[in-house]
Every structure is written in C-alpha cells, then in structure tokens.
Write a protein that holds these residues in place. Structure first.
Motif, PDB file in Angstrom:
ATOM      1  N   PRO A 297       0.848  -1.197   0.000  1.00 32.14           N
ATOM      2  CA  PRO A 297       0.000   0.000   0.000  1.00 32.14           C
ATOM      3  C   PRO A 297       0.879   1.240   0.000  1.00 32.14           C
ATOM      4  O   PRO A 297       2.097   1.153   0.198  1.00 32.14           O
ATOM      5  CB  PRO A 297      -0.783  -0.127   1.308  1.00 32.14           C
ATOM      6  CG  PRO A 297       0.105  -0.913   2.198  1.00 32.14           C
ATOM      7  CD  PRO A 297       0.856  -1.868   1.298  1.00 32.14           C
ATOM      8  N   PRO A 298       0.288   2.409  -0.187  1.00 33.01           N
ATOM      9  CA  PRO A 298       1.085   3.627  -0.127  1.00 33.01           C
ATOM     10  C   PRO A 298       1.592   3.862   1.292  1.00 33.01           C
ATOM     11  O   PRO A 298       1.138   3.251   2.251  1.00 33.01           O
ATOM     12  CB  PRO A 298       0.114   4.728  -0.562  1.00 33.01           C
ATOM     13  CG  PRO A 298      -1.237   4.158  -0.392  1.00 33.01           C
ATOM     14  CD  PRO A 298      -1.116   2.675  -0.467  1.00 33.01           C
TER      15      PRO A 298
ATOM     16  N   THR B 130      -5.290  -4.499   3.174  1.00 35.11           N
ATOM     17  CA  THR B 130      -5.934  -5.425   2.242  1.00 35.11           C
ATOM     18  C   THR B 130      -5.440  -5.194   0.826  1.00 35.11           C
ATOM     19  O   THR B 130      -4.987  -4.106   0.477  1.00 35.11           O
ATOM     20  CB  THR B 130      -7.474  -5.257   2.244  1.00 35.11           C
ATOM     21  OG1 THR B 130      -7.784  -3.909   1.855  1.00 35.11           O
ATOM     22  CG2 THR B 130      -8.073  -5.549   3.596  1.00 35.11           C
ATOM     23  N   THR B 131      -5.554  -6.239   0.020  1.00 36.29           N
ATOM     24  CA  THR B 131      -5.348  -6.131  -1.420  1.00 36.29           C
ATOM     25  C   THR B 131      -6.552  -6.799  -2.059  1.00 36.29           C
ATOM     26  O   THR B 131      -6.891  -7.937  -1.721  1.00 36.29           O
ATOM     27  CB  THR B 131      -4.046  -6.823  -1.855  1.00 36.29           C
ATOM     28  OG1 THR B 131      -2.947  -6.185  -1.192  1.00 36.29           O
ATOM     29  CG2 THR B 131      -3.838  -6.712  -3.355  1.00 36.29           C
ATOM     30  N   GLU B 132      -7.222  -6.064  -2.927  1.00 35.24           N
ATOM     31  CA  GLU B 132      -8.418  -6.598  -3.576  1.00 35.24           C
ATOM     32  C   GLU B 132      -8.489  -6.123  -5.016  1.00 35.24           C
ATOM     33  O   GLU B 132      -7.790  -5.189  -5.408  1.00 35.24           O
ATOM     34  CB  GLU B 132      -9.675  -6.192  -2.804  1.00 35.24           C
ATOM     35  CG  GLU B 132      -9.863  -4.701  -2.694  1.00 35.24           C
ATOM     36  CD  GLU B 132     -11.001  -4.302  -1.753  1.00 35.24           C
ATOM     37  OE1 GLU B 132     -11.626  -5.181  -1.155  1.00 35.24           O
ATOM     38  OE2 GLU B 132     -11.240  -3.103  -1.646  1.00 35.24           O
ATOM     39  N   ARG B 133      -9.338  -6.769  -5.785  1.00 35.24           N
ATOM     40  CA  ARG B 133      -9.522  -6.397  -7.180  1.00 35.24           C
ATOM     41  C   ARG B 133     -10.928  -5.808  -7.342  1.00 35.24           C
ATOM     42  O   ARG B 133     -11.887  -6.539  -7.514  1.00 35.24           O
ATOM     43  CB  ARG B 133      -9.336  -7.609  -8.076  1.00 35.24           C
ATOM     44  CG  ARG B 133      -9.437  -7.231  -9.550  1.00 35.24           C
ATOM     45  CD  ARG B 133      -8.902  -8.287 -10.439  1.00 35.24           C
ATOM     46  NE  ARG B 133      -7.451  -8.256 -10.336  1.00 35.24           N
ATOM     47  CZ  ARG B 133      -6.667  -9.208 -10.762  1.00 35.24           C
ATOM     48  NH1 ARG B 133      -7.167 -10.280 -11.323  1.00 35.24           N
ATOM     49  NH2 ARG B 133      -5.362  -9.109 -10.658  1.00 35.24           N
ATOM     50  N   PRO B 134     -11.049  -4.461  -7.250  1.00 34.18           N
ATOM     51  CA  PRO B 134     -12.376  -3.850  -7.342  1.00 34.18           C
ATOM     52  C   PRO B 134     -12.940  -3.785  -8.759  1.00 34.18           C
ATOM     53  O   PRO B 134     -14.122  -3.527  -8.932  1.00 34.18           O
ATOM     54  CB  PRO B 134     -12.156  -2.441  -6.788  1.00 34.18           C
ATOM     55  CG  PRO B 134     -10.714  -2.165  -7.030  1.00 34.18           C
ATOM     56  CD  PRO B 134     -10.013  -3.491  -6.962  1.00 34.18           C
ATOM     57  N   PHE B 135     -12.085  -4.022  -9.771  1.00 30.96           N
ATOM     58  CA  PHE B 135     -12.563  -3.908 -11.147  1.00 30.96           C
ATOM     59  C   PHE B 135     -11.816  -4.912 -12.010  1.00 30.96           C
ATOM     60  O   PHE B 135     -10.591  -4.999 -11.953  1.00 30.96           O
ATOM     61  CB  PHE B 135     -12.324  -2.489 -11.674  1.00 30.96           C
ATOM     62  CG  PHE B 135     -12.816  -2.280 -13.077  1.00 30.96           C
ATOM     63  CD1 PHE B 135     -11.932  -2.299 -14.148  1.00 30.96           C
ATOM     64  CD2 PHE B 135     -14.149  -2.052 -13.338  1.00 30.96           C
ATOM     65  CE1 PHE B 135     -12.378  -2.102 -15.439  1.00 30.96           C
ATOM     66  CE2 PHE B 135     -14.607  -1.852 -14.621  1.00 30.96           C
ATOM     67  CZ  PHE B 135     -13.715  -1.874 -15.675  1.00 30.96           C
ATOM     68  N   ASP B 136     -12.578  -5.676 -12.794  1.00 33.84           N
ATOM     69  CA  ASP B 136     -11.992  -6.671 -13.681  1.00 33.84           C
ATOM     70  C   ASP B 136     -12.948  -6.839 -14.850  1.00 33.84           C
ATOM     71  O   ASP B 136     -14.064  -7.329 -14.663  1.00 33.84           O
ATOM     72  CB  ASP B 136     -11.828  -7.988 -12.924  1.00 33.84           C
ATOM     73  CG  ASP B 136     -10.888  -8.957 -13.610  1.00 33.84           C
ATOM     74  OD1 ASP B 136     -10.418  -8.657 -14.716  1.00 33.84           O
ATOM     75  OD2 ASP B 136     -10.629 -10.020 -13.012  1.00 33.84           O
TER      76      ASP B 136
ATOM     77  N   SER C 182      -7.773  -4.912 -15.627  1.00 29.62           N
ATOM     78  CA  SER C 182      -8.059  -5.151 -14.210  1.00 29.62           C
ATOM     79  C   SER C 182      -7.406  -4.067 -13.362  1.00 29.62           C
ATOM     80  O   SER C 182      -6.401  -3.475 -13.747  1.00 29.62           O
ATOM     81  CB  SER C 182      -7.557  -6.528 -13.776  1.00 29.62           C
ATOM     82  OG  SER C 182      -6.149  -6.569 -13.809  1.00 29.62           O
ATOM     83  N   VAL C 183      -8.018  -3.819 -12.213  1.00 27.98           N
ATOM     84  CA  VAL C 183      -7.486  -2.863 -11.246  1.00 27.98           C
ATOM     85  C   VAL C 183      -7.345  -3.595  -9.919  1.00 27.98           C
ATOM     86  O   VAL C 183      -8.294  -4.223  -9.451  1.00 27.98           O
ATOM     87  CB  VAL C 183      -8.422  -1.647 -11.076  1.00 27.98           C
ATOM     88  CG1 VAL C 183      -7.913  -0.721  -9.984  1.00 27.98           C
ATOM     89  CG2 VAL C 183      -8.568  -0.896 -12.388  1.00 27.98           C
ATOM     90  N   THR C 184      -6.158  -3.504  -9.335  1.00 32.70           N
ATOM     91  CA  THR C 184      -5.911  -4.059  -8.013  1.00 32.70           C
ATOM     92  C   THR C 184      -5.638  -2.888  -7.078  1.00 32.70           C
ATOM     93  O   THR C 184      -4.893  -1.974  -7.425  1.00 32.70           O
ATOM     94  CB  THR C 184      -4.695  -5.010  -8.034  1.00 32.70           C
ATOM     95  OG1 THR C 184      -4.954  -6.048  -8.981  1.00 32.70           O
ATOM     96  CG2 THR C 184      -4.441  -5.612  -6.665  1.00 32.70           C
ATOM     97  N   ALA C 185      -6.251  -2.923  -5.903  1.00 34.55           N
ATOM     98  CA  ALA C 185      -6.077  -1.858  -4.914  1.00 34.55           C
ATOM     99  C   ALA C 185      -5.434  -2.440  -3.666  1.00 34.55           C
ATOM    100  O   ALA C 185      -5.917  -3.424  -3.113  1.00 34.55           O
ATOM    101  CB  ALA C 185      -7.416  -1.233  -4.564  1.00 34.55           C
ATOM    102  N   SER C 186      -4.350  -1.829  -3.245  1.00 34.28           N
ATOM    103  CA  SER C 186      -3.705  -2.188  -1.984  1.00 34.28           C
ATOM    104  C   SER C 186      -3.976  -1.040  -1.018  1.00 34.28           C
ATOM    105  O   SER C 186      -3.635   0.109  -1.288  1.00 34.28           O
ATOM    106  CB  SER C 186      -2.205  -2.378  -2.199  1.00 34.28           C
ATOM    107  OG  SER C 186      -1.598  -2.804  -1.009  1.00 34.28           O
TER     108      SER C 186
END
Length: 195
Positions: A3-4, A20-26, A31-35
């Motif tokens: 994460p930042p 957390t690390t999740e994929r809010p968009f696919d 795809s976008v992964t957010a940490s």
C-alpha cells in the motif's frame, strides 16, 4: 503490491487496523488491483474517525491520462460510498469537490470530494436497541484521488457532533488532521515495494 506510505508523524493517536489487497474492477483484459491500509483514531468514541490510503495497479500497465482519471474518480466515489455504508454511514450526500496540493512535488493536484451522512451504530447479533436506533451522529467524509506514475486514493470520515470528541478536540481539528494525512500519502519507494 504494498500500500502507499502514510508518514508516521501524521498518525499520532491513530492505530493501524487493516491492510488489504483486492480487485475492485476486472473487465476482460483490464483489471485494477487496490492495496489499502486503514487506520482508526485510538482515543475517540463511536463513531470512531478513520482514514485510509490506497494505491491502484492497472493492468495492462497504463500511464495516468484524462479519460482514465475520470474513470478512476467515478469508480472510487462509488466504492467509497459502499465503504461508508459498511461502517453504518447512511443517507450519504456529496457536498462538493475541490483540488488540493499534496506533499509529493511529482504528483498531480488531488481532487477531493466532501460527503455528509448519518452514522448509526452497526447492529449486533441481538439487533439495534431503541437507543441505538435514535442515536444517529452526523458524519463528514473526504475522498481524494490523484496521480503520480500511478493512482493514489486517500480519505476518511469523522463525526461532526461536538460531543464525539474528547480533550477539547472538535470536527474542525479532525478535518485538518485528515487533510494533513491525505497530503502526506505517497507511493512506496521502488526498493520498498513488494511487487
């Protein structure tokens, strides 16, 4: 993906509660992964102020650009509203937006949206009591989105009710503190990143 980074000197009185690390968009090849890292104030009563910082990874790798920024902003606002709902904040209305400078001189200005809503304590297994059903607290929430060589998001929420703060603090102090945290968020250094 790490994460930042949130500067420790801006987190006095906060405790880290989740990473957390999740994929809010696919969608198809994109795809976008957010940490994300999330903090809560350790000394304030319910509803406890919280803040978060997220870093997005977009695949295939794409440099920030105007159409992509609009998409990230739009999807981030939808996701933020969902997170507020998860915390018992309802009747959320957007109150405005503006741009602010962040501490990173290589980053764009951040677009910040202000939201207002009411926080009702989340029901327990026994359900809400008459007291919790009547005890909605007005809350203000902020969401910021900006770009470096990637997209960063940060924000949080805090109660507006003066009775929610100990030690002479108030909502204006909470807002200044949250904006200070947001401005300090930066991507991890290349050697810190877990990619």
């Amino acid at each position: 993906m790490d994460p930042p980074v949130v500067p420790a000197d801006r987190l006095v009185g906060w405790r880290r509660v989740a990473e957390t690390t999740e994929r809010p968009f696919d969608a198809g090849p994109i795809s976008v992964t957010a940490s994300t890292v999330r903090y809560e104030r350790s000394d304030d009563p319910t509803p406890r102020p919280f803040c978060f910082a997220s870093r997005l990874s977009i695949r295939p790798e794409t440099a920030p650009n105007a159409p992509l920024t609009r998409l990230v902003e739009r999807q981030s606002k939808v996701g933020f509203r969902d997170r507020l709902a998860d915390r018992g904040i309802e009747a959320v209305e957007q109150r405005g937006d503006r741009e602010i400078a962040v501490d990173d001189p290589t980053a764009s200005r951040a677009r910040v949206w202000t939201f207002r809503g009411d926080c009702r304590p989340v029901a327990t297994d026994r359900g809400p009591s008459d007291e919790t059903a009547a005890s909605a607290v007005p809350v203000e929430a902020l969401l910021a989105v900006w770009a470096t060589d990637q997209y960063l998001l940060a924000g949080g929420a805090y109660p507006l009710d003066a009775g929610a703060y100990p030690n002479g603090r108030n909502a204006a102090d909470a807002r200044r503190e949250l904006l200070g945290i947001v401005r300090g968020v930066r991507p991890p250094a290349k050697d810190e990143d877990g990619e």
